[in-house]
Write a protein that holds these residues in place. Structure first.
Motif, PDB file in Angstrom:
ATOM      1  N   TRP A 123       0.829  -1.212   0.000  1.00 10.63           N
ATOM      2  CA  TRP A 123       0.000   0.000   0.000  1.00 10.63           C
ATOM      3  C   TRP A 123       0.863   1.262   0.000  1.00 10.63           C
ATOM      4  O   TRP A 123       0.444   2.320  -0.509  1.00 10.63           O
ATOM      5  CB  TRP A 123      -0.938   0.011   1.206  1.00 10.63           C
ATOM      6  CG  TRP A 123      -2.161  -0.839   1.067  1.00 10.63           C
ATOM      7  CD1 TRP A 123      -2.534  -1.889   1.865  1.00 10.63           C
ATOM      8  CD2 TRP A 123      -3.197  -0.718   0.091  1.00 10.63           C
ATOM      9  NE1 TRP A 123      -3.726  -2.428   1.439  1.00 10.63           N
ATOM     10  CE2 TRP A 123      -4.155  -1.731   0.355  1.00 10.63           C
ATOM     11  CE3 TRP A 123      -3.400   0.143  -0.992  1.00 10.63           C
ATOM     12  CZ2 TRP A 123      -5.301  -1.897  -0.426  1.00 10.63           C
ATOM     13  CZ3 TRP A 123      -4.553  -0.024  -1.774  1.00 10.63           C
ATOM     14  CH2 TRP A 123      -5.473  -1.032  -1.483  1.00 10.63           C
ATOM     15  N   PHE A 126       1.644   1.956  -3.549  1.00 11.97           N
ATOM     16  CA  PHE A 126       0.386   2.317  -4.209  1.00 11.97           C
ATOM     17  C   PHE A 126       0.019   3.774  -3.901  1.00 11.97           C
ATOM     18  O   PHE A 126      -0.275   4.563  -4.804  1.00 11.97           O
ATOM     19  CB  PHE A 126      -0.728   1.379  -3.744  1.00 11.97           C
ATOM     20  CG  PHE A 126      -2.077   1.677  -4.329  1.00 11.97           C
ATOM     21  CD1 PHE A 126      -2.458   1.129  -5.546  1.00 11.97           C
ATOM     22  CD2 PHE A 126      -2.983   2.506  -3.670  1.00 11.97           C
ATOM     23  CE1 PHE A 126      -3.699   1.400  -6.096  1.00 11.97           C
ATOM     24  CE2 PHE A 126      -4.229   2.784  -4.216  1.00 11.97           C
ATOM     25  CZ  PHE A 126      -4.592   2.226  -5.424  1.00 11.97           C
ATOM     26  N   GLY A 127       0.034   4.129  -2.623  1.00  9.63           N
ATOM     27  CA  GLY A 127      -0.351   5.485  -2.232  1.00  9.63           C
ATOM     28  C   GLY A 127       0.555   6.539  -2.830  1.00  9.63           C
ATOM     29  O   GLY A 127       0.083   7.588  -3.292  1.00  9.63           O
ATOM     30  N   TRP A 144      -0.671  10.743   0.460  1.00  5.17           N
ATOM     31  CA  TRP A 144      -0.568   9.379  -0.052  1.00  5.17           C
ATOM     32  C   TRP A 144      -1.574   8.445   0.584  1.00  5.17           C
ATOM     33  O   TRP A 144      -2.087   7.524  -0.060  1.00  5.17           O
ATOM     34  CB  TRP A 144       0.848   8.845   0.173  1.00  5.17           C
ATOM     35  CG  TRP A 144       1.255   8.726   1.612  1.00  5.17           C
ATOM     36  CD1 TRP A 144       1.870   9.680   2.367  1.00  5.17           C
ATOM     37  CD2 TRP A 144       1.058   7.598   2.477  1.00  5.17           C
ATOM     38  NE1 TRP A 144       2.078   9.224   3.650  1.00  5.17           N
ATOM     39  CE2 TRP A 144       1.601   7.960   3.742  1.00  5.17           C
ATOM     40  CE3 TRP A 144       0.503   6.337   2.316  1.00  5.17           C
ATOM     41  CZ2 TRP A 144       1.579   7.097   4.842  1.00  5.17           C
ATOM     42  CZ3 TRP A 144       0.485   5.473   3.404  1.00  5.17           C
ATOM     43  CH2 TRP A 144       1.013   5.838   4.646  1.00  5.17           C
ATOM     44  N   TRP A 145      -1.908   8.698   1.870  1.00  2.00           N
ATOM     45  CA  TRP A 145      -2.769   7.772   2.587  1.00  2.00           C
ATOM     46  C   TRP A 145      -4.240   7.889   2.182  1.00  2.00           C
ATOM     47  O   TRP A 145      -5.023   6.970   2.443  1.00  2.00           O
ATOM     48  CB  TRP A 145      -2.612   7.946   4.094  1.00  2.00           C
ATOM     49  CG  TRP A 145      -2.705   9.359   4.585  1.00  2.00           C
ATOM     50  CD1 TRP A 145      -1.677  10.223   4.813  1.00  2.00           C
ATOM     51  CD2 TRP A 145      -3.901  10.071   4.910  1.00  2.00           C
ATOM     52  NE1 TRP A 145      -2.140  11.432   5.253  1.00  2.00           N
ATOM     53  CE2 TRP A 145      -3.506  11.359   5.333  1.00  2.00           C
ATOM     54  CE3 TRP A 145      -5.264   9.745   4.893  1.00  2.00           C
ATOM     55  CZ2 TRP A 145      -4.432  12.330   5.719  1.00  2.00           C
ATOM     56  CZ3 TRP A 145      -6.186  10.697   5.278  1.00  2.00           C
ATOM     57  CH2 TRP A 145      -5.765  11.978   5.686  1.00  2.00           C
ATOM     58  N   VAL A 148      -4.739   5.366  -0.483  1.00  7.06           N
ATOM     59  CA  VAL A 148      -4.622   4.046   0.132  1.00  7.06           C
ATOM     60  C   VAL A 148      -5.936   3.645   0.791  1.00  7.06           C
ATOM     61  O   VAL A 148      -6.414   2.510   0.622  1.00  7.06           O
ATOM     62  CB  VAL A 148      -3.475   4.019   1.164  1.00  7.06           C
ATOM     63  CG1 VAL A 148      -3.510   2.715   1.949  1.00  7.06           C
ATOM     64  CG2 VAL A 148      -2.136   4.170   0.467  1.00  7.06           C
ATOM     65  N   ILE A 152      -8.100   0.433  -0.102  1.00  6.78           N
ATOM     66  CA  ILE A 152      -8.404  -0.613   0.872  1.00  6.78           C
ATOM     67  C   ILE A 152      -9.895  -0.932   0.856  1.00  6.78           C
ATOM     68  O   ILE A 152     -10.296  -2.103   0.947  1.00  6.78           O
ATOM     69  CB  ILE A 152      -7.964  -0.173   2.294  1.00  6.78           C
ATOM     70  CG1 ILE A 152      -6.445  -0.183   2.387  1.00  6.78           C
ATOM     71  CG2 ILE A 152      -8.547  -1.110   3.356  1.00  6.78           C
ATOM     72  CD1 ILE A 152      -5.903   0.348   3.703  1.00  6.78           C
ATOM     73  N   VAL A 366      -1.805   1.466   8.267  1.00  8.51           N
ATOM     74  CA  VAL A 366      -1.597   2.602   7.361  1.00  8.51           C
ATOM     75  C   VAL A 366      -1.787   3.924   8.107  1.00  8.51           C
ATOM     76  O   VAL A 366      -0.996   4.870   7.947  1.00  8.51           O
ATOM     77  CB  VAL A 366      -2.553   2.520   6.157  1.00  8.51           C
ATOM     78  CG1 VAL A 366      -2.584   3.841   5.389  1.00  8.51           C
ATOM     79  CG2 VAL A 366      -2.123   1.393   5.223  1.00  8.51           C
TER      80      VAL A 366
END
Length: 511
Positions: A123, A126-127, A144-145, A148, A152, A366
């Motif tokens: 992740w 990905f983020g 970025w989160w 994510v 998710i 995360v």
């Protein structure tokens, strides 16, 4: 998502054969799930470029063929054992029946930690890629989160639905990944920077200082190939599907990665890619790949591949999520974990509570890393990649290599008293060779762990992260002996929860 979840399979040590609606996967579907976990475009654009940048070893391409050979040898014994064990817990069940139930519990905890760390770590990449793409195309600075958490949620929805839906989605994504990487390969082989060279495919170019780090990096590219047995209870014909899918995946991954890594070396130039001063820090890693694409194919191809780079990561996330959910299901069904984790949806047969649990774990970890980002120096590199991605995925890969080494020993133990008609090559020679090879790779990973983390010198994380992967195994063994003392009935089911189903399946095939 219309249906009411059921806990009917929550404790079924005595459950019958898997429900017909769960048996939807054929050889190609399982193979796609396996290859998706290895994320072809992510490996080539991210993993291979980083390996060259860090090790400066020209023989990276041939290392994939050697690793594929080692894993294929492992798969011989693994596939032989899969004919007699049909369990969504895969490694856990194999170790429990081949070495002993306490060791099986230890293996189950290592597997849960390793698969969760692989999934959650990815992740981070990905983020970062999603936020970079949005910033580049729209100018918006999205943390970025945020991407994510959205991802998710999507993976969580797929996880509680039919597994063949995941296979179809992943099949499309993997096919597109292969297509664009093949385009890259053709262009790179057609336009070598310094002329055509076979040096990257020569063993002499691999067995030089740094070979340990190359193998340590390379083994992570194969993580996920062992997942075939996890889908045994959802395969149309597990006795044939699982071995064929496993060998198909290993062959495709090994050959494809070797050719693509060779293409990258030629496209950039063998001398340049192996010269510590030949590539600047700004060029190292994925920019090597995308820079070549921009120069030789144009910006539109960079955009296409950037999107597919993200979907490649997403495909791996779905695959590892499914693996974790099925481990929860298997352990709960046998009473090792709370029975509720074995709940499946009536309409799809998906282990919905296990899937939901993995989703919650991912969100918590995360968010913890997002909070921990405060005070991070941007000049140190992208936070989610340097920490969440690098730390967790390398630790997860270490745990999975440890598991495979233990499973190789378990294969020998499983057939020791009863060969079950299996030849000595499959039940003894192959797993013995695999155990030695995988143990050697494990030692290489441990001895090069600071290199894998990109550290100039070792620090606390160099030792703490491997401990997180290894210690659960020791704790699990102690836990297993505790179960034997406190609850003999549960202890008897450890690693054997699907035996009744397997027996019924075999009777049906022989009828």
């Amino acid at each position: 998502m219309s249906s009411t979840p059921s806990t009917a399979q929550a404790a079924p040590a005595r459950a019958g054969a898997p429900a017909p609606e769960r048996r939807k996967l054929g050889v190609l579907a399982v193979a796609f799930l396996i290859v998706a976990a290895s994320a072809p475009l992510t490996v080539i654009a991210g993993g291979v470029t980083s390996t060259f940048s860090v090790t400066h070893v020209a023989g990276v391409p041939i290392s994939f063929l050697l690793l594929a050979a080692a894993l294929a040898i492992f798969a011989i014994g693994y596939a032989a054992m899969s004919r007699f064990i049909n369990n969504a817990g895969a490694f856990y069940a194999y170790v429990a029946q081949g070495i002993g139930r306490p060791t099986g519990v230890g293996a189950s905890l290592v597997a849960l930690v390793a698969y969760n760390m692989m999934q959650i770590g990815i992740w981070g990449m990905f983020g970062f890629q999603v936020s970079m793409l949005i910033a580049e195309k729209t100018g918006l600075d999205i943390p970025w989160w945020v991407g994510v958490l959205v991802g998710i949620g999507i993976v969580g929805v797929m996880g509680v639905n039919r597994v063949d839906l995941s296979a179809k989605v992943l099949g499309v994504l993997v096919a597109l990944e292969f297509l664009v990487v093949i385009v890259f390969d053709v262009v790179a082989f057609s336009n070598p920077a310094a002329g055509f060279s076979t040096e990257p495919m020569s063993p002499a170019s691999l067995f030089v200082p740094g070979v340990g780090a190359v193998f340590a990096f390379g083994i992570a590219a194969f993580m996920g190939f062992e997942q075939a047995a996890i889908y045994g209870e959802e395969s149309k014909d597990p006795r044939r599907t699982i071995p064929r899918a496993t060998f198909l995946a290993v062959a495709v991954i090994g050959v494809f990665y070797a050719l693509s890594a060779w293409a990258l070396a030629l496209g950039i130039g063998v001398d340049k890619i192996t010269d510590p001063a030949g590539i600047s820090p700004e060029e190292a890693g994925p920019p090597l790949f995308f820079g070549f694409v921009a120069e030789n194919l144009g910006v539109i191809w960079v955009d296409i591949m950037s999107v597919l780079f993200i979907t490649s990561i997403f495909a791996a996330l779905v695959s590892f999520h499914n693996a974790v959910a099925r481990y929860f299901f298997s352990l709960a069904r046998e009473g090792v974990l709370p029975a509720k984790l074995a709940s499946v949806r009536r309409s799809t047969g998906a282990p919905w509570v296990g899937s939901l649990t993995q989703t919650v774990i991912a969100v918590v970890v995360v968010l913890a890393f997002a909070i921990g980002e405060a005070g991070w120096n941007p000049e140190s590199g992208p936070y989610p990649v340097i920490t969440l991605f690098t730390w967790l995925t390398n630790t997860g890969a270490l745990g999975l290599v440890l598991l495979m080494a233990v499973v190789s020993v378990a294969v020998i133990g499983f057939f020791r008293k009863d060969a079950r008609g299996v030849g000595i090559g499959s039940r003894l020679v192959a797993p013995l060779v695999a155990a030695v090879a995988l143990t050697a790779i494990l030692v290489l990973i441990l001895s090069n762990f600071d290199v894998l983390l990109g550290q100039a010198e070792s620090n606390a994380t160099t030792f703490l992260l491997p401990a997180i992967a290894i210690l659960p195994g020791l704790i699990g063994v102690v836990w297993g002996y505790g179960i034997r003392r406190r609850n003999p009935e549960v202890y008897a089911r450890i690693g054997h929860g699907a035996d009744a189903a397997t027996a019924q399946l075999g009777e049906a095939e022989n009828a």
